[in-house]
Design a protein around this motif. Structure first.
Motif, PDB file in Angstrom:
ATOM      1  N   GLY A 205      43.086  23.520  73.565  1.00 11.42           N
ATOM      2  CA  GLY A 205      42.921  23.989  72.194  1.00 11.42           C
ATOM      3  C   GLY A 205      42.653  25.481  72.147  1.00 11.42           C
ATOM      4  O   GLY A 205      42.866  26.189  73.135  1.00 11.42           O
ATOM      5  N   ALA A 206      42.195  25.968  70.999  1.00 12.63           N
ATOM      6  CA  ALA A 206      41.938  27.396  70.824  1.00 12.63           C
ATOM      7  C   ALA A 206      40.840  27.593  69.800  1.00 12.63           C
ATOM      8  O   ALA A 206      40.755  26.843  68.816  1.00 12.63           O
ATOM      9  CB  ALA A 206      43.210  28.112  70.368  1.00 12.63           C
ATOM     10  N   VAL A 207      39.992  28.588  70.031  1.00  8.00           N
ATOM     11  CA  VAL A 207      38.936  28.934  69.073  1.00  8.00           C
ATOM     12  C   VAL A 207      39.037  30.425  68.742  1.00  8.00           C
ATOM     13  O   VAL A 207      39.583  31.220  69.514  1.00  8.00           O
ATOM     14  CB  VAL A 207      37.512  28.641  69.620  1.00  8.00           C
ATOM     15  CG1 VAL A 207      37.361  27.175  69.985  1.00  8.00           C
ATOM     16  CG2 VAL A 207      37.165  29.543  70.796  1.00  8.00           C
ATOM     17  N   GLN A 208      38.512  30.760  67.562  1.00  4.97           N
ATOM     18  CA  GLN A 208      38.460  32.162  67.152  1.00  4.97           C
ATOM     19  C   GLN A 208      37.014  32.635  67.191  1.00  4.97           C
ATOM     20  O   GLN A 208      36.131  31.988  66.609  1.00  4.97           O
ATOM     21  CB  GLN A 208      39.012  32.302  65.736  1.00  4.97           C
ATOM     22  CG  GLN A 208      39.202  33.737  65.291  1.00  4.97           C
ATOM     23  CD  GLN A 208      39.723  33.815  63.866  1.00  4.97           C
ATOM     24  OE1 GLN A 208      39.106  33.297  62.939  1.00  4.97           O
ATOM     25  NE2 GLN A 208      40.859  34.456  63.693  1.00  4.97           N
ATOM     26  N   VAL A 209      36.792  33.773  67.901  1.00  7.47           N
ATOM     27  CA  VAL A 209      35.474  34.403  67.933  1.00  7.47           C
ATOM     28  C   VAL A 209      35.490  35.508  66.883  1.00  7.47           C
ATOM     29  O   VAL A 209      36.269  36.463  66.987  1.00  7.47           O
ATOM     30  CB  VAL A 209      35.168  34.998  69.332  1.00  7.47           C
ATOM     31  CG1 VAL A 209      33.792  35.660  69.339  1.00  7.47           C
ATOM     32  CG2 VAL A 209      35.247  33.923  70.402  1.00  7.47           C
ATOM     33  N   ARG A 210      34.656  35.383  65.853  1.00  4.73           N
ATOM     34  CA  ARG A 210      34.726  36.315  64.718  1.00  4.73           C
ATOM     35  C   ARG A 210      33.853  37.536  64.948  1.00  4.73           C
ATOM     36  O   ARG A 210      32.783  37.671  64.368  1.00  4.73           O
ATOM     37  CB  ARG A 210      34.355  35.585  63.436  1.00  4.73           C
ATOM     38  CG  ARG A 210      35.336  34.430  63.209  1.00  4.73           C
ATOM     39  CD  ARG A 210      35.525  34.084  61.772  1.00  4.73           C
ATOM     40  NE  ARG A 210      36.682  33.217  61.611  1.00  4.73           N
ATOM     41  CZ  ARG A 210      36.796  32.292  60.676  1.00  4.73           C
ATOM     42  NH1 ARG A 210      35.828  32.109  59.812  1.00  4.73           N
ATOM     43  NH2 ARG A 210      37.881  31.552  60.589  1.00  4.73           N
ATOM     44  N   ILE A 211      34.331  38.409  65.844  1.00  2.00           N
ATOM     45  CA  ILE A 211      33.668  39.697  66.058  1.00  2.00           C
ATOM     46  C   ILE A 211      34.405  40.750  65.241  1.00  2.00           C
ATOM     47  O   ILE A 211      35.563  40.578  64.878  1.00  2.00           O
ATOM     48  CB  ILE A 211      33.637  40.095  67.548  1.00  2.00           C
ATOM     49  CG1 ILE A 211      35.024  40.024  68.178  1.00  2.00           C
ATOM     50  CG2 ILE A 211      32.650  39.236  68.323  1.00  2.00           C
ATOM     51  CD1 ILE A 211      35.147  40.718  69.492  1.00  2.00           C
ATOM     52  N   GLU A 212      33.678  41.851  64.956  1.00  2.27           N
ATOM     53  CA  GLU A 212      34.244  42.972  64.200  1.00  2.27           C
ATOM     54  C   GLU A 212      34.837  43.989  65.166  1.00  2.27           C
ATOM     55  O   GLU A 212      34.300  44.158  66.252  1.00  2.27           O
ATOM     56  CB  GLU A 212      33.152  43.644  63.365  1.00  2.27           C
ATOM     57  CG  GLU A 212      32.489  42.746  62.338  1.00  2.27           C
ATOM     58  CD  GLU A 212      33.426  42.328  61.212  1.00  2.27           C
ATOM     59  OE1 GLU A 212      34.392  43.082  60.932  1.00  2.27           O
ATOM     60  OE2 GLU A 212      33.217  41.263  60.637  1.00  2.27           O
ATOM     61  N   PRO A 213      35.900  44.700  64.818  1.00  4.35           N
ATOM     62  CA  PRO A 213      36.640  44.570  63.568  1.00  4.35           C
ATOM     63  C   PRO A 213      37.677  43.452  63.632  1.00  4.35           C
ATOM     64  O   PRO A 213      38.077  42.949  62.585  1.00  4.35           O
ATOM     65  CB  PRO A 213      37.349  45.925  63.446  1.00  4.35           C
ATOM     66  CG  PRO A 213      37.556  46.373  64.861  1.00  4.35           C
ATOM     67  CD  PRO A 213      36.415  45.798  65.661  1.00  4.35           C
ATOM     68  N   ASP A 214      38.102  43.068  64.841  1.00 10.97           N
ATOM     69  CA  ASP A 214      39.155  42.064  64.946  1.00 10.97           C
ATOM     70  C   ASP A 214      38.658  40.828  65.686  1.00 10.97           C
ATOM     71  O   ASP A 214      38.044  40.948  66.746  1.00 10.97           O
ATOM     72  CB  ASP A 214      40.362  42.635  65.695  1.00 10.97           C
ATOM     73  CG  ASP A 214      40.977  43.826  64.983  1.00 10.97           C
ATOM     74  OD1 ASP A 214      41.228  43.695  63.769  1.00 10.97           O
ATOM     75  OD2 ASP A 214      41.172  44.874  65.622  1.00 10.97           O
ATOM     76  N   PRO A 215      38.927  39.625  65.151  1.00  8.34           N
ATOM     77  CA  PRO A 215      38.545  38.401  65.850  1.00  8.34           C
ATOM     78  C   PRO A 215      39.322  38.257  67.169  1.00  8.34           C
ATOM     79  O   PRO A 215      40.406  38.822  67.322  1.00  8.34           O
ATOM     80  CB  PRO A 215      38.914  37.292  64.874  1.00  8.34           C
ATOM     81  CG  PRO A 215      39.856  37.889  63.904  1.00  8.34           C
ATOM     82  CD  PRO A 215      39.607  39.361  63.879  1.00  8.34           C
TER      83      PRO A 215
END
Ligand code: CMP
Length: 139
Positions: free
Chosen positions: A61-71
């Motif tokens: 699968g895949a997850v998104q890490v929501r760091i700034e400025p770009d995930p």
């Protein structure tokens, strides 16, 4: 007959390249510390600002890490949630499932033991964690 959901930790562990360099005995021992966790798309698994009680290895699968400025997108073989365990700081980002994800959960009380018993694993996790922290503190 027993329903086979394909959730046996040892099979999931075999899909994480980080563990590939370890002997079969070590993989079996590690598998006993890991708990399978299935995420559905959109599910939030880590919340920024919360204390860390576990880290996660992505078997599929895949997850998104929501760091700034770009995930940042993490996928099969990657891990996350290690920073809070290493630094004792709160989670530094939200992490959201972008697909159905098979994860392996390592509770914080087993984390130190696993790293102490597997120096090569400790080295790899530390190196990746350092790179991630560099991103966090760069302007
Ligand atoms: P933690 O702080 O415990 O929870 C959020 C997680 O997101 C963090 O651990 C890392 O595993 C992950 N993370 C933070 N910054 C980055 C980055 N720059 N690249 C990839 N993953 C990251």
């Amino acid at each position: 007959p027993k329903l086979d959901l394909g959730l046996q930790p040892d099979k999931l562990v075999a899909r994480v390249p980080l563990f590939n360099t370890l002997s079969a005995e070590r993989v079996t021992a590690i598998a006993q510390l890991l708990t399978p966790l299935l995420l559905v798309p959109g599910e939030q698994v880590v919340s920024k600002g919360e204390p860390g009680d576990a880290m996660y290895f992505i078997s599929s699968g895949a997850v998104q890490v929501r760091i700034e400025p770009d995930p940042v997108l993490l996928g099969s073989g990657d891990f996350f949630g290690e920073l809070a365990l290493l630094t004792q700081a709160p989670r530094n980002a939200d992490v959201i499932a972008m697909a159905y994800c098979q994860l392996l959960v390592l509770q914080s009380q087993d984390f130190q033991q696993l790293l102490a018993e597997n120096p090569s694993l400790q080295e790899q996790i530390n190196r990746i964690a350092r790179d991630r922290l560099d991103v966090e503190i760069s302007p």
